[in-house]
Design a protein around this motif. Structure first.
Motif, PDB file in Angstrom:
ATOM      1  N   SER A  78       0.987  -1.188  -0.048  1.00 20.00           N
ATOM      2  CA  SER A  78      -0.046   0.007  -0.086  1.00 20.00           C
ATOM      3  C   SER A  78       0.663   1.269  -0.051  1.00 20.00           C
ATOM      4  CB  SER A  78      -0.925   0.106   1.224  1.00 20.00           C
ATOM      5  OG  SER A  78      -1.593  -1.269   1.236  1.00 20.00           O
ATOM      6  N   VAL A  79       0.282   2.123  -0.707  1.00 19.20           N
ATOM      7  CA  VAL A  79       1.286   3.548  -0.781  1.00 19.20           C
ATOM      8  C   VAL A  79       0.341   4.536  -0.401  1.00 19.20           C
ATOM      9  CG1 VAL A  79       2.473   5.017  -2.113  1.00 19.20           C
ATOM     10  CG2 VAL A  79       2.563   2.835  -2.674  1.00 19.20           C
ATOM     11  N   PRO A  93      -4.524   9.521   2.937  1.00 12.61           N
ATOM     12  CA  PRO A  93      -5.201   8.507   2.080  1.00 12.61           C
ATOM     13  C   PRO A  93      -4.348   7.282   1.523  1.00 12.61           C
ATOM     14  CG  PRO A  93      -4.850  10.426   0.684  1.00 12.61           C
ATOM     15  CD  PRO A  93      -4.117  10.771   2.085  1.00 12.61           C
ATOM     16  N   ARG A  94      -4.857   6.491   0.918  1.00 16.25           N
ATOM     17  CA  ARG A  94      -4.157   5.161   0.417  1.00 16.25           C
ATOM     18  C   ARG A  94      -4.588   5.340  -1.098  1.00 16.25           C
ATOM     19  NH1 ARG A  94      -5.886  -0.743   2.028  1.00 16.25           N
ATOM     20  NH2 ARG A  94      -7.918   0.439   2.156  1.00 16.25           N
ATOM     21  N   VAL A  95      -3.278   5.623  -1.820  1.00 17.81           N
ATOM     22  CA  VAL A  95      -3.603   5.863  -3.519  1.00 17.81           C
ATOM     23  C   VAL A  95      -3.317   4.473  -4.199  1.00 17.81           C
ATOM     24  CG1 VAL A  95      -3.084   8.230  -3.100  1.00 17.81           C
ATOM     25  CG2 VAL A  95      -1.180   6.879  -3.448  1.00 17.81           C
ATOM     26  N   ILE A  96      -2.424   3.500  -3.385  1.00 14.98           N
ATOM     27  CA  ILE A  96      -2.070   2.384  -3.891  1.00 14.98           C
ATOM     28  C   ILE A  96      -2.352   1.055  -2.935  1.00 14.98           C
ATOM     29  CG2 ILE A  96      -0.267   0.737  -4.953  1.00 14.98           C
ATOM     30  CD1 ILE A  96       0.976   3.287  -6.224  1.00 14.98           C
ATOM     31  N   ASP A  97      -2.975   0.192  -3.608  1.00 17.51           N
ATOM     32  CA  ASP A  97      -3.277  -1.092  -2.589  1.00 17.51           C
ATOM     33  C   ASP A  97      -3.282  -2.284  -3.625  1.00 17.51           C
ATOM     34  OD1 ASP A  97      -3.582  -2.099   0.218  1.00 17.51           O
ATOM     35  OD2 ASP A  97      -5.541  -2.880  -1.098  1.00 17.51           O
ATOM     36  N   TRP A  98      -2.454  -3.494  -3.351  1.00 17.96           N
ATOM     37  CA  TRP A  98      -2.671  -4.448  -3.824  1.00 17.96           C
ATOM     38  C   TRP A  98      -1.706  -5.701  -3.375  1.00 17.96           C
ATOM     39  CZ3 TRP A  98       2.205  -6.169  -4.605  1.00 17.96           C
ATOM     40  CH2 TRP A  98       3.394  -5.447  -5.148  1.00 17.96           C
ATOM     41  N   VAL A  99      -2.187  -6.973  -3.609  1.00 17.57           N
ATOM     42  CA  VAL A  99      -1.353  -8.102  -2.774  1.00 17.57           C
ATOM     43  C   VAL A  99      -1.235  -9.077  -3.939  1.00 17.57           C
ATOM     44  CG1 VAL A  99      -3.795  -9.044  -2.438  1.00 17.57           C
ATOM     45  CG2 VAL A  99      -1.869  -9.820  -0.869  1.00 17.57           C
ATOM     46  N   GLY A 100       0.205  -9.662  -3.608  1.00 16.24           N
ATOM     47  CA  GLY A 100       0.560 -10.468  -4.557  1.00 16.24           C
ATOM     48  C   GLY A 100       0.387 -11.851  -3.919  1.00 16.24           C
ATOM     49  N   GLN A 101       0.376 -13.003  -4.654  1.00 16.87           N
ATOM     50  CA  GLN A 101       0.546 -14.399  -4.204  1.00 16.87           C
ATOM     51  C   GLN A 101       1.586 -14.911  -4.134  1.00 16.87           C
ATOM     52  OE1 GLN A 101      -2.716 -15.355  -2.941  1.00 16.87           O
ATOM     53  NE2 GLN A 101      -3.245 -13.352  -3.609  1.00 16.87           N
ATOM     54  N   LEU A 102       2.129 -15.592  -3.084  1.00 19.96           N
ATOM     55  CA  LEU A 102       3.494 -16.340  -3.155  1.00 19.96           C
ATOM     56  C   LEU A 102       3.260 -17.644  -3.623  1.00 19.96           C
ATOM     57  CD1 LEU A 102       4.356 -15.396   0.692  1.00 19.96           C
ATOM     58  CD2 LEU A 102       5.221 -14.461  -1.570  1.00 19.96           C
ATOM     59  N   ASP A 103       4.247 -18.217  -4.122  1.00 16.36           N
ATOM     60  CA  ASP A 103       4.160 -19.399  -4.884  1.00 16.36           C
ATOM     61  C   ASP A 103       4.507 -20.882  -3.754  1.00 16.36           C
ATOM     62  OD1 ASP A 103       3.825 -18.541  -7.430  1.00 16.36           O
ATOM     63  OD2 ASP A 103       6.158 -18.454  -7.651  1.00 16.36           O
ATOM     64  N   GLY A 104       5.108 -20.426  -2.525  1.00 17.62           N
ATOM     65  CA  GLY A 104       5.292 -21.184  -1.556  1.00 17.62           C
ATOM     66  C   GLY A 104       5.073 -20.257  -0.413  1.00 17.62           C
ATOM     67  N   HIS A 105       4.237 -20.773   0.869  1.00 17.47           N
ATOM     68  CA  HIS A 105       3.999 -19.919   1.958  1.00 17.47           C
ATOM     69  C   HIS A 105       5.176 -19.410   2.631  1.00 17.47           C
ATOM     70  CE1 HIS A 105       3.850 -23.829   4.097  1.00 17.47           C
ATOM     71  NE2 HIS A 105       4.424 -22.891   5.073  1.00 17.47           N
ATOM     72  N   ALA A 106       4.882 -18.404   3.282  1.00 17.06           N
ATOM     73  CA  ALA A 106       5.952 -17.623   4.078  1.00 17.06           C
ATOM     74  C   ALA A 106       5.613 -18.001   5.550  1.00 17.06           C
ATOM     75  CB  ALA A 106       6.238 -16.468   4.094  1.00 17.06           C
ATOM     76  N   ASP A 196      -3.835 -14.963   5.156  1.00 23.89           N
ATOM     77  CA  ASP A 196      -2.671 -14.189   5.677  1.00 23.89           C
ATOM     78  C   ASP A 196      -1.701 -13.621   4.593  1.00 23.89           C
ATOM     79  OD1 ASP A 196      -3.159 -13.932   8.601  1.00 23.89           O
ATOM     80  OD2 ASP A 196      -2.745 -16.254   8.856  1.00 23.89           O
ATOM     81  N   ALA A 197      -1.480 -12.449   4.678  1.00 22.66           N
ATOM     82  CA  ALA A 197      -0.510 -11.751   4.162  1.00 22.66           C
ATOM     83  C   ALA A 197       0.425 -10.711   4.804  1.00 22.66           C
ATOM     84  CB  ALA A 197      -1.058 -11.122   2.884  1.00 22.66           C
ATOM     85  N   VAL A 198       2.036 -10.541   4.573  1.00 17.47           N
ATOM     86  CA  VAL A 198       2.373  -9.640   4.848  1.00 17.47           C
ATOM     87  C   VAL A 198       1.926  -8.433   4.363  1.00 17.47           C
ATOM     88  CG1 VAL A 198       4.824  -8.797   4.971  1.00 17.47           C
ATOM     89  CG2 VAL A 198       4.562 -10.930   5.554  1.00 17.47           C
ATOM     90  N   ARG A 199       1.799  -7.187   5.057  1.00 24.96           N
ATOM     91  CA  ARG A 199       1.455  -5.872   4.431  1.00 24.96           C
ATOM     92  C   ARG A 199       2.552  -4.773   4.343  1.00 24.96           C
ATOM     93  NH1 ARG A 199      -2.847  -6.578   1.050  1.00 24.96           N
ATOM     94  NH2 ARG A 199      -2.255  -4.255   0.822  1.00 24.96           N
ATOM     95  N   CYS A 200       2.909  -4.330   3.450  1.00 24.40           N
ATOM     96  CA  CYS A 200       3.979  -3.370   3.274  1.00 24.40           C
ATOM     97  C   CYS A 200       3.457  -1.907   3.033  1.00 24.40           C
ATOM     98  CB  CYS A 200       5.131  -3.612   2.206  1.00 24.40           C
ATOM     99  SG  CYS A 200       5.791  -5.401   2.368  1.00 24.40           S
ATOM    100  N   ASN A 201       3.413  -0.867   3.866  1.00 20.34           N
ATOM    101  CA  ASN A 201       2.762   0.188   3.580  1.00 20.34           C
ATOM    102  C   ASN A 201       3.829   1.255   3.633  1.00 20.34           C
ATOM    103  OD1 ASN A 201      -0.175  -0.453   4.519  1.00 20.34           O
ATOM    104  ND2 ASN A 201       1.072  -1.499   5.974  1.00 20.34           N
ATOM    105  N   LEU A 202       4.007   1.893   2.266  1.00 19.39           N
ATOM    106  CA  LEU A 202       5.078   2.774   2.040  1.00 19.39           C
ATOM    107  C   LEU A 202       4.512   4.332   2.164  1.00 19.39           C
ATOM    108  CD1 LEU A 202       6.309   1.187  -1.147  1.00 19.39           C
ATOM    109  CD2 LEU A 202       6.905   0.600   1.281  1.00 19.39           C
TER     110      LEU A 202
END
Length: 418
Positions: A78-79, A93-106, A196-202
């Motif tokens: 998210s940005v 405000p949040r101007v970008i938000d997306w989530v990518g799928q991992l091939d193998g879980h973390a 579950d996902a790791v969320r990176c907020n920039l």
């Protein structure tokens, strides 16, 4: 039987000790804390580990907590946009938000659990554990008593033996002020409530907030991790000793800079009184061979020799990969002498992997160039871009193919949109 001393009981030191032990080496592990002291102490890191690093643990059959820890299936970005013109201190405000799928879980396992458990396993399997805070003078003696001495304690006097490699270390000062809080009571991300996902907020010009699920002493929890640009509004944790004050400050900053994350954190409370951590350090690559006053040499391991800022979440991953690489090099060397030439070659073999982490991490510490902003923006509309970003956390070498150079980034996006 060849004798090896490992100084330091973190991810790399313990993983390497257990790996060498399984190969029949006579291993001594030196730690400045007992397993019980580690377990009852302060949190040490955020340690989100991706597929390749987790597989190294599986290969050694020491992935004891894999069924208990949350399975992280995605990584989102998210940005934050600029603050409102009429309220410069207001919520962004949040101007970008997306989530990518991992091939193998973390997964993330509180190192208090893992390091204490691994140390006890090593001892139960016949390994010798010495509780002693080693000094350079100690290593002078030990270098003559053991076939090989490895230093994996990334702080304190011992690190001073390994000189800074200026050609591989562009920064001489810390680039982020770090603040971690382990919490219970965090709500789900409404964008993906079923996984579950790791969320990176920039937050451009300010810093970053990372949110990740973990397994801690009291079960499932989440980690709130601020990385603030020194001197900026997130650089506010110096001198904060009270854990409750640390959490309150963490939440106040979330409310202002990442209000979409704050919305699910209103009921957050610390997992325990030792669930906070703050500090800063300069990202540094060091020469791998430490020379002792008596003429002996020792080999640095993991963040002793390659210490990256945690902005890309690679610390434990790199430690695991370093331990696996060194294990292969030691076993392959057979009865050969562990001299300075071998030590240098062993590190350079690991550097073939580590260099990609260092390059990517150092790039992320600076202001992103236009083509990187375009990539991050495109990931919101093109799922393959989001997925590729997410899986780059497992294999950072892939960023060479589409991230660093504008021409490669443009060609990659064109290949998808065309």
């Amino acid at each position: 039987m060849r004798t090896i001393l490992i100084v330091g009981a973190g991810q790399s030191g313990l993983q390497l000790a257990l790996g060498l032990q399984s190969q029949g080496y006579e291993v001594t592990l030196m730690s400045n804390r007992t397993a019980d002291e580690i377990r009852s102490g302060r949190v040490m890191s955020t340690q989100c580990m991706f597929h390749t690093a987790l597989q190294h643990e599986r290969d050694l059959q020491v992935n004891f907590w894999e069924s208990q820890a949350p399975k992280i299936k995605g990584l989102g970005v998210s940005v934050a946009g600029p603050a409102p013109e009429d309220d410069p201190g207001g919520a962004r405000p949040r101007v970008i938000d997306w989530v990518g799928q991992l091939d193998g879980h973390a997964q993330s396992v509180d190192q208090r659990i893992k390091m204490a458990g691994w140390m006890e396993t090593f001892a139960q399997r016949g390994g010798r554990v010495v509780i002693h805070g080693a000094a350079v003078s100690d290593l002078d003696y030990f270098s003559r008593a053991y076939d090989l001495v490895l230093v994996s304690a990334g702080k304190g006097e011992l690190v001073s033996m390994f000189g800074r490699d200026a050609s591989r270390s562009p920064y001489s000062e810390p680039q982020r002020a770090l603040a971690v809080a382990y919490v219970h009571g965090l709500g789900v991300r409404p964008e993906h409530p079923d996984y579950d996902a790791v969320r990176c907020n920039l937050v451009p010009g300010v810093g970053e907030l990372f949110v990740m699920p973990t397994l801690t002493l009291s079960g499932r929890a989440d980690i709130l991790f601020w990385e603030g640009i020194p001197g900026g509004p997130l650089d506010a944790f110096k001198g904060v000793k009270d854990p409750s004050e640390h959490l309150a400050l963490t939440l106040d900053l979330m409310k202002r800079f990442t209000p979409w994350e704050y919305e699910r954190a209103t009921k957050a409370e610390l997992t325990d009184a030792n669930g906070t951590l703050s500090g800063r350090y300069a990202p540094t690559v060091r020469n791998p061979v430490g020379r002792l006053p008596g003429g002996g040499v020792v080999l640095g391991v993991a963040d002793v020799v390659v210490a990256n800022d945690p902005i890309t979440g690679q610390g434990s991953n790199s430690a695991s990969k370093c331990a696996a690489s060194y294990l292969e090099s030691i076993v392959a060397h057979g009865d050969g002498e562990f001299d300075e030439t071998w030590m240098t070659a062993t590190f350079e073999r690991y550097w073939q992997t580590a260099q990609h982490v260092t390059k990517w991490t150092n790039a992320m510490l600076g202001a992103p160039p236009e083509h990187v902003l375009n990539l991050i923006g495109a990931a919101g509309a093109l799922q393959p871009v989001a997925d590729r970003f997410a899986n780059g956390f497992n294999d950072p070498s892939d960023f060479e193919n589409f991230f660093f150079e504008p021409e490669k980034a443009e060609a990659y996006l064109a290949s998808l949109s065309g």
